[in-house]
Design a protein around this motif. Structure first.
Motif, PDB file in Angstrom:
ATOM      1  N   VAL A 266       0.861  -1.181   0.000  1.00 38.17           N
ATOM      2  CA  VAL A 266       0.000   0.000   0.000  1.00 38.17           C
ATOM      3  C   VAL A 266       0.899   1.234   0.000  1.00 38.17           C
ATOM      4  O   VAL A 266       1.878   1.293   0.742  1.00 38.17           O
ATOM      5  N   VAL A 267       0.579   2.201  -0.831  1.00 32.14           N
ATOM      6  CA  VAL A 267       1.342   3.452  -0.910  1.00 32.14           C
ATOM      7  C   VAL A 267       0.416   4.588  -0.486  1.00 32.14           C
ATOM      8  O   VAL A 267      -0.681   4.755  -1.039  1.00 32.14           O
ATOM      9  N   THR A 268       0.854   5.357   0.524  1.00 32.14           N
ATOM     10  CA  THR A 268       0.064   6.495   1.016  1.00 32.14           C
ATOM     11  C   THR A 268       0.938   7.745   1.033  1.00 32.14           C
ATOM     12  O   THR A 268       2.171   7.644   1.036  1.00 32.14           O
ATOM     13  N   PRO A 269       0.323   8.923   1.059  1.00 28.97           N
ATOM     14  CA  PRO A 269       1.129  10.132   1.249  1.00 28.97           C
ATOM     15  C   PRO A 269       1.626  10.217   2.692  1.00 28.97           C
ATOM     16  O   PRO A 269       1.005   9.654   3.611  1.00 28.97           O
ATOM     17  N   LYS A 270       2.757  10.873   2.895  1.00 30.02           N
ATOM     18  CA  LYS A 270       3.221  11.108   4.266  1.00 30.02           C
ATOM     19  C   LYS A 270       2.163  11.930   5.000  1.00 30.02           C
ATOM     20  O   LYS A 270       1.578  12.858   4.440  1.00 30.02           O
ATOM     21  N   GLY A 271       1.900  11.573   6.252  1.00 30.95           N
ATOM     22  CA  GLY A 271       0.891  12.283   7.029  1.00 30.95           C
ATOM     23  C   GLY A 271      -0.502  11.697   6.916  1.00 30.95           C
ATOM     24  O   GLY A 271      -1.408  12.110   7.644  1.00 30.95           O
ATOM     25  N   HIS A 272      -0.695  10.738   6.037  1.00 33.01           N
ATOM     26  CA  HIS A 272      -1.998  10.076   5.907  1.00 33.01           C
ATOM     27  C   HIS A 272      -2.280   9.275   7.180  1.00 33.01           C
ATOM     28  O   HIS A 272      -1.355   8.824   7.865  1.00 33.01           O
ATOM     29  N   GLU A 273      -3.556   9.105   7.503  1.00 36.30           N
ATOM     30  CA  GLU A 273      -3.910   8.416   8.753  1.00 36.30           C
ATOM     31  C   GLU A 273      -3.441   6.959   8.774  1.00 36.30           C
ATOM     32  O   GLU A 273      -3.302   6.358   9.843  1.00 36.30           O
ATOM     33  N   LEU A 274      -3.179   6.375   7.600  1.00 41.79           N
ATOM     34  CA  LEU A 274      -2.677   5.001   7.557  1.00 41.79           C
ATOM     35  C   LEU A 274      -1.154   4.922   7.553  1.00 41.79           C
ATOM     36  O   LEU A 274      -0.579   3.841   7.689  1.00 41.79           O
ATOM     37  N   ALA A 275      -0.487   6.064   7.405  1.00 40.65           N
ATOM     38  CA  ALA A 275       0.960   6.065   7.153  1.00 40.65           C
ATOM     39  C   ALA A 275       1.783   5.502   8.309  1.00 40.65           C
ATOM     40  O   ALA A 275       2.923   5.078   8.096  1.00 40.65           O
ATOM     41  N   THR A 276       1.234   5.479   9.511  1.00 37.07           N
ATOM     42  CA  THR A 276       1.989   4.972  10.664  1.00 37.07           C
ATOM     43  C   THR A 276       1.809   3.467  10.860  1.00 37.07           C
ATOM     44  O   THR A 276       2.476   2.870  11.700  1.00 37.07           O
ATOM     45  N   ARG A 277       0.937   2.853  10.076  1.00 39.08           N
ATOM     46  CA  ARG A 277       0.698   1.410  10.211  1.00 39.08           C
ATOM     47  C   ARG A 277       1.876   0.630   9.640  1.00 39.08           C
ATOM     48  O   ARG A 277       2.490   1.004   8.644  1.00 39.08           O
TER      49      ARG A 277
ATOM     50  N   VAL B 186       4.762   6.873   1.503  1.00 38.15           N
ATOM     51  CA  VAL B 186       5.111   5.845   2.488  1.00 38.15           C
ATOM     52  C   VAL B 186       4.589   4.506   1.967  1.00 38.15           C
ATOM     53  O   VAL B 186       3.510   4.447   1.362  1.00 38.15           O
ATOM     54  N   THR B 187       5.343   3.431   2.200  1.00 37.75           N
ATOM     55  CA  THR B 187       4.877   2.097   1.801  1.00 37.75           C
ATOM     56  C   THR B 187       4.535   1.276   3.037  1.00 37.75           C
ATOM     57  O   THR B 187       5.217   1.358   4.058  1.00 37.75           O
ATOM     58  N   ILE B 188       3.458   0.508   2.928  1.00 42.04           N
ATOM     59  CA  ILE B 188       2.967  -0.321   4.034  1.00 42.04           C
ATOM     60  C   ILE B 188       2.716  -1.721   3.496  1.00 42.04           C
ATOM     61  O   ILE B 188       2.068  -1.889   2.457  1.00 42.04           O
ATOM     62  N   ASP B 189       3.219  -2.739   4.194  1.00 37.66           N
ATOM     63  CA  ASP B 189       3.052  -4.113   3.729  1.00 37.66           C
ATOM     64  C   ASP B 189       1.586  -4.547   3.793  1.00 37.66           C
ATOM     65  O   ASP B 189       0.865  -4.231   4.747  1.00 37.66           O
ATOM     66  N   LEU B 190       1.169  -5.274   2.779  1.00 40.04           N
ATOM     67  CA  LEU B 190      -0.146  -5.902   2.788  1.00 40.04           C
ATOM     68  C   LEU B 190      -0.057  -7.244   3.510  1.00 40.04           C
ATOM     69  O   LEU B 190       0.890  -8.005   3.304  1.00 40.04           O
ATOM     70  N   GLU B 191      -1.051  -7.555   4.334  1.00 40.08           N
ATOM     71  CA  GLU B 191      -1.056  -8.802   5.092  1.00 40.08           C
ATOM     72  C   GLU B 191      -1.522  -9.990   4.251  1.00 40.08           C
ATOM     73  O   GLU B 191      -1.234 -11.136   4.591  1.00 40.08           O
ATOM     74  N   ASP B 192      -2.228  -9.721   3.173  1.00 40.71           N
ATOM     75  CA  ASP B 192      -2.856 -10.788   2.391  1.00 40.71           C
ATOM     76  C   ASP B 192      -1.806 -11.702   1.747  1.00 40.71           C
ATOM     77  O   ASP B 192      -0.778 -11.236   1.251  1.00 40.71           O
ATOM     78  N   ASP B 193      -2.092 -13.002   1.744  1.00 40.00           N
ATOM     79  CA  ASP B 193      -1.144 -13.973   1.186  1.00 40.00           C
ATOM     80  C   ASP B 193      -0.830 -13.687  -0.279  1.00 40.00           C
ATOM     81  O   ASP B 193       0.296 -13.877  -0.734  1.00 40.00           O
ATOM     82  N   TRP B 194      -1.842 -13.231  -1.037  1.00 37.72           N
ATOM     83  CA  TRP B 194      -1.634 -13.022  -2.466  1.00 37.72           C
ATOM     84  C   TRP B 194      -0.757 -11.812  -2.771  1.00 37.72           C
ATOM     85  O   TRP B 194      -0.368 -11.592  -3.925  1.00 37.72           O
TER      86      TRP B 194
END
Length: 302
Positions: A170-181, A258-266
Motif C-alpha cells: 500500500v502506498v500512502t502520502p506522508k501524514g496520511h492516517e494510515l501512514a503509521t501502520r 510511504v509504503t505499508i506491507d499488505l497482510e494478504d497472502d496473495w
C-alpha cells in the motif's frame, strides 16, 4: 499423411485474415490456387477447416486445433532458419514477448536494453498483455516467451521458470492516517479512494478481482497510465495506491510517499517466465531467459 510447409503457412494466413482472398494475397497466390491447396489439406486431414460464407471464412473446431499446431510448426521452422543463419551471418533472431504491466514498465526495459546492445542482429516485439492472454499466447504459439506474476495453471503444456518475487504494498502520502501502520489488510484499504493504473492493465484487473472476492469494489479516484503518475498522485494526497514494492521504493526517494506491507497472502507473487518448450527456443531466446534469471539473482527480491 503428408504436410507441405507452404500449405501450413497458407492456412495460417487465411485463418488470420479471415479471408481466403486475403490469405492468398499474403502467400502471393491466386485465390483459386489457395482454395485448391486448402481443399487438399482438408482432404488429407479428413476434416473441414473453414466455414465459408459471403463475408469470408471462419475456423471450424478442427481448424482451431490445426492453427495451434501449424503455428508451432512454423515457429520451429523459423527457429531452425534463425539458428543456422547465425553461422553465416552472425548472431540474429526475432522474439515476441507478452508480459504483464509491471514487467513492461519496470524491469524489462533495462534487461532488454542490456541484452540488445550486444546483439545487433536480434529484434524483439514486447507487448503488454493480461495474464490469461499471456498464457494463451504461449500455449497457442503466438508468442515465444511470457512474463507473469502469480500462479500459472500447471495443467497447461508449459515450462514455468520462476525468477523473482513481486510484493505488492500500500502506498500512502506522508501524514496520511494510515501512514503509521506497519501492515494493512486489503479489505481495510477499500475504505479509501484508490489511485490505479488504467482499465485493462494486469495489476488493475488483479486488484479488481481481489476486491470482488471480498464482496466490495475499488473506489477509483483516478486511473493513470504509469507507476510514476500513480506515485505522484499519491504524494499530492489524491488517494492511496497498491503497487509493486520495488517501484514504490524507487519513487519514495524523491516523493512524499510511504509504503505499508499488505497482510494478504496473495500480496507476494512469484514472477515467472513461461515457454512451451525451452529447448525449442532459438539461441537468442535461451540467452534472454538466462539474462533475466541472472538479473533477478543479482537484485533484491521485492
Amino acid at each position: 499423411m503428408h504436410f507441405d510447409i507452404p500449405d501450413l503457412r497458407l492456412f495460417i494466413h487465411v485463418a488470420e485474415a479471415n479471408s481466403l482472398t486475403g490469405g492468398a494475397r499474403r502467400a502471393s497466390l491466386s485465390t483459386a490456387a489457395a482454395s485448391m491447396r486448402i481443399k487438399s489439406l482438408e482432404g488429407q486431414l479428413g476434416s473441414r477447416l473453414f466455414y465459408r460464407d459471403s463475408q469470408g471464412v471462419e475456423l471450424t473446431p478442427a481448424g482451431h486445433d490445426l492453427l495451434v499446431h501449424a503455428r508451432a510448426i512454423m515457429r520451429q521452422v523459423d527457429y531452425i532458419k534463425d539458428e543456422f543463419s547465425q553461422y553465416a551471418e552472425g548472431e540474429s533472431g526475432h522474439l515476441r514477448i507478452f508480459a504483464n504491466t509491471t514487467a513492461v514498465s519496470d524491469f524489462m526495459p533495462d534487461v532488454l536494453a542490456r541484452f540488445l546492445v550486444n546483439r545487433p542482429g536480434v529484434t524483439i516485439d514486447l507487448q503488454e498483455r493480461l495474464t490469461h492472454d499471456i498464457i494463451r499466447g504461449v500455449v497457442d504459439g503466438s508468442t515465444d516467451l511470457g512474463v507473469v506474476a502469480g500462479p500459472v495453471n500447471a495443467n497447461k503444456k508449459l515450462e514455468i521458470i520462476p525468477f523473482s518475487v513481486d510484493r505488492l504494498v500500500v502506498v500512502t502520502p506522508k501524514g496520511h492516517e494510515l501512514a503509521t501502520r506497519q501492515t494493512l489488510s486489503f479489505r481495510e484499504t477499500l475504505e479509501y479512494p484508490h489511485i490505479g493504473l488504467r482499465e485493462g492493465s494486469t495489476l488493475f484487473n488483479f486488484l479488481k478481482d481481489q476486491a470482488g472476492e471480498t464482496g466490495s469494489t475499488l473506489q477509483m479516484r483516478i486511473q493513470v497510465f504509469g507507476f510514476e503518475s500513480a506515485c505522484r498522485m499519491v504524494s499530492r494526497g489524491v488517494g492511496i495506491g497498491i503497487l509493486p514494492r520495488s517501484i514504490a521504493r524507487r519513487y519514495a526517494d524523491f516523493l512524499d510517499i510511504v509504503t505499508i506491507d499488505l497482510e494478504d497472502d496473495w500480496a507476494e507473487r512469484e514472477r515467472s517466465l513461461i515457454v512451451r518448450e525451452l529447448d525449442a527456443l532459438p539461441r537468442c531466446g535461451k540467452e534472454l531467459v538466462e539474462e533475466i534469471r541472472s538479473m533477478a539473482s543479482l537484485s533484491p527480491t521485492d
